[in-house]
Design a protein around this motif. Structure first.
Motif, PDB file in Angstrom:
ATOM      1  N   UNK A  62     -60.130  55.826 106.488  1.00 51.22           N
ATOM      2  CA  UNK A  62     -61.378  55.235 106.951  1.00 51.22           C
ATOM      3  C   UNK A  62     -61.850  54.099 106.058  1.00 51.22           C
ATOM      4  N   UNK A  63     -61.706  54.267 104.735  1.00 46.34           N
ATOM      5  CA  UNK A  63     -62.125  53.223 103.793  1.00 46.34           C
ATOM      6  C   UNK A  63     -61.270  51.973 103.964  1.00 46.34           C
ATOM      7  N   UNK A  64     -59.948  52.167 104.029  1.00 41.06           N
ATOM      8  CA  UNK A  64     -59.021  51.030 104.148  1.00 41.06           C
ATOM      9  C   UNK A  64     -59.262  50.255 105.446  1.00 41.06           C
ATOM     10  N   UNK A  65     -59.395  50.999 106.555  1.00 32.58           N
ATOM     11  CA  UNK A  65     -59.576  50.332 107.847  1.00 32.58           C
ATOM     12  C   UNK A  65     -60.945  49.663 107.931  1.00 32.58           C
ATOM     13  N   UNK A  66     -61.954  50.263 107.326  1.00 32.68           N
ATOM     14  CA  UNK A  66     -63.285  49.645 107.340  1.00 32.68           C
ATOM     15  C   UNK A  66     -63.275  48.312 106.606  1.00 32.68           C
ATOM     16  N   UNK A  77     -58.156  50.497 117.846  1.00 30.60           N
ATOM     17  CA  UNK A  77     -57.865  51.838 117.304  1.00 30.60           C
ATOM     18  C   UNK A  77     -59.124  52.709 117.296  1.00 30.60           C
ATOM     19  N   UNK A  78     -60.220  52.193 116.731  1.00 27.82           N
ATOM     20  CA  UNK A  78     -61.450  52.991 116.665  1.00 27.82           C
ATOM     21  C   UNK A  78     -62.036  53.221 118.059  1.00 27.82           C
ATOM     22  N   UNK A  79     -61.875  52.243 118.959  1.00 34.68           N
ATOM     23  CA  UNK A  79     -62.379  52.383 120.335  1.00 34.68           C
ATOM     24  C   UNK A  79     -61.679  53.528 121.057  1.00 34.68           C
ATOM     25  N   UNK A  80     -60.360  53.603 120.900  1.00 31.99           N
ATOM     26  CA  UNK A  80     -59.579  54.642 121.581  1.00 31.99           C
ATOM     27  C   UNK A  80     -59.899  56.023 121.025  1.00 31.99           C
ATOM     28  N   UNK A  81     -59.876  56.164 119.701  1.00 32.37           N
ATOM     29  CA  UNK A  81     -60.023  57.486 119.107  1.00 32.37           C
ATOM     30  C   UNK A  81     -61.459  57.995 119.077  1.00 32.37           C
ATOM     31  N   UNK A  95     -51.825  65.085 112.379  1.00 30.64           N
ATOM     32  CA  UNK A  95     -51.790  63.672 112.742  1.00 30.64           C
ATOM     33  C   UNK A  95     -52.971  63.310 113.646  1.00 30.64           C
ATOM     34  N   UNK A  96     -53.224  64.164 114.633  1.00 27.78           N
ATOM     35  CA  UNK A  96     -54.322  63.907 115.573  1.00 27.78           C
ATOM     36  C   UNK A  96     -55.673  63.906 114.874  1.00 27.78           C
ATOM     37  N   UNK A  97     -55.904  64.908 114.042  1.00 25.93           N
ATOM     38  CA  UNK A  97     -57.188  65.027 113.353  1.00 25.93           C
ATOM     39  C   UNK A  97     -57.399  63.882 112.364  1.00 25.93           C
ATOM     40  N   UNK A  98     -56.349  63.493 111.656  1.00 24.32           N
ATOM     41  CA  UNK A  98     -56.458  62.392 110.694  1.00 24.32           C
ATOM     42  C   UNK A  98     -56.816  61.092 111.394  1.00 24.32           C
ATOM     43  N   UNK A  99     -56.129  60.801 112.497  1.00 27.56           N
ATOM     44  CA  UNK A  99     -56.402  59.565 113.231  1.00 27.56           C
ATOM     45  C   UNK A  99     -57.789  59.588 113.868  1.00 27.56           C
ATOM     46  N   UNK A 100     -58.184  60.737 114.396  1.00 29.13           N
ATOM     47  CA  UNK A 100     -59.494  60.855 115.034  1.00 29.13           C
ATOM     48  C   UNK A 100     -60.621  60.713 114.020  1.00 29.13           C
ATOM     49  N   UNK A 109     -60.380  59.572 111.013  1.00 33.06           N
ATOM     50  CA  UNK A 109     -60.259  58.277 110.360  1.00 33.06           C
ATOM     51  C   UNK A 109     -61.032  57.217 111.112  1.00 33.06           C
ATOM     52  N   UNK A 110     -61.011  57.294 112.454  1.00 28.21           N
ATOM     53  CA  UNK A 110     -61.732  56.326 113.287  1.00 28.21           C
ATOM     54  C   UNK A 110     -63.242  56.458 113.103  1.00 28.21           C
ATOM     55  N   UNK A 111     -63.734  57.686 113.099  1.00 25.87           N
ATOM     56  CA  UNK A 111     -65.173  57.890 112.908  1.00 25.87           C
ATOM     57  C   UNK A 111     -65.614  57.472 111.512  1.00 25.87           C
ATOM     58  N   UNK A 112     -64.821  57.824 110.510  1.00 32.16           N
ATOM     59  CA  UNK A 112     -65.161  57.465 109.136  1.00 32.16           C
ATOM     60  C   UNK A 112     -65.078  55.959 108.914  1.00 32.16           C
TER      61      UNK A 112
END
Length: 213
Positions: free
Chosen positions: A33-37, A54-58, A89-94, A96-99
């Motif tokens: 989340x930090x890196x993508x933000x 990515x964030x829109x989808x998840x 994998x699913x939880x991390x990506x999901x 990660x998008x919110x964070x």
């Protein structure tokens, strides 16, 4: 009393899956989340568009649907994952998008003058982010991150949908077997204890970062 003790011990076997998934998700989704933000506030338009998709989808689709897609749909494409790997994998990506959105909002809330002050002091972008911006951001995002951490421990119950034996599934099986609601009451107490510990940990983190006020 013996019945309560016995069923509690049976349900606690499933807590290992719950806590393991929780820890793995937290350890990887927060840095993600930090890196993508940081990427989303960068000047690279193509990167910002890609990360926004990515964030829109998840954030825009149910976590359970994402879990089904990773575990049941990917094998059709030739990618087969074990249940725990698929769930992780699913939880991390999901999460990660919110964070990502939480950290992005936190970073953008920092006064622009602090970037200018860091530049005057001769700091580069990385030093500015690591030494000045991110410590203040962490302080500001602690409450919403705490909420996500509490939601995560409850969302782990969704893994029962792909056959994983978590805490809640163990309780459900005992209720079905014994036709007794006590297991649900016990599992509710266990979840309340876990969430209370999470809140306590975040309160201590908030105190630690209060120096940045």
């Amino acid at each position: 009393m013996d019945y309560i003790l016995n069923i509690t011990m049976l349900m606690l076997k499933g807590i290992a899956v719950t806590l393991k998934l929780y820890i793995v998700t937290a350890v990887f989704s927060i840095p993600l989340g930090i890196i993508i933000s940081i990427g989303k506030i960068s000047g690279f338009k193509a990167l910002k568009i890609l990360l926004s998709i990515y964030t829109w989808i998840f954030r825009g689709t149910p976590l359970l649907l994402q879990l089904f897609f990773v575990y049941y749909a990917l094998p059709i494409l030739g990618i087969t994952l074990k249940p725990f790997t698929a769930a992780s994998l699913t939880f991390i990506l999901n999460y990660g998008a919110y964070l990502t959105e939480i950290f992005r909002a936190g970073i953008e809330s920092i006064d622009k003058g602090q970037y200018e002050a860091a530049e005057v002091l001769g700091m580069n972008y990385r030093q500015t982010m690591m030494r000045i911006i991110l410590p203040q951001t962490i302080k500001r995002v602690i409450p919403p991150v705490c909420n996500e951490a509490i939601t995560l421990i409850k969302d782990t119950a969704l893994v029962a949908a792909i056959g994983m034996g978590d805490l809640l599934r163990g309780a459900k099986e005992i209720v079905t077997r014994d036709f007794n609601i006590i297991p649900f009451i016990i599992v509710a107490i266990i979840y309340l204890i876990i969430t209370s510990v999470i809140v306590y940990v975040f309160k201590n983190i908030e105190k630690k970062y209060s120096i940045y006020e």
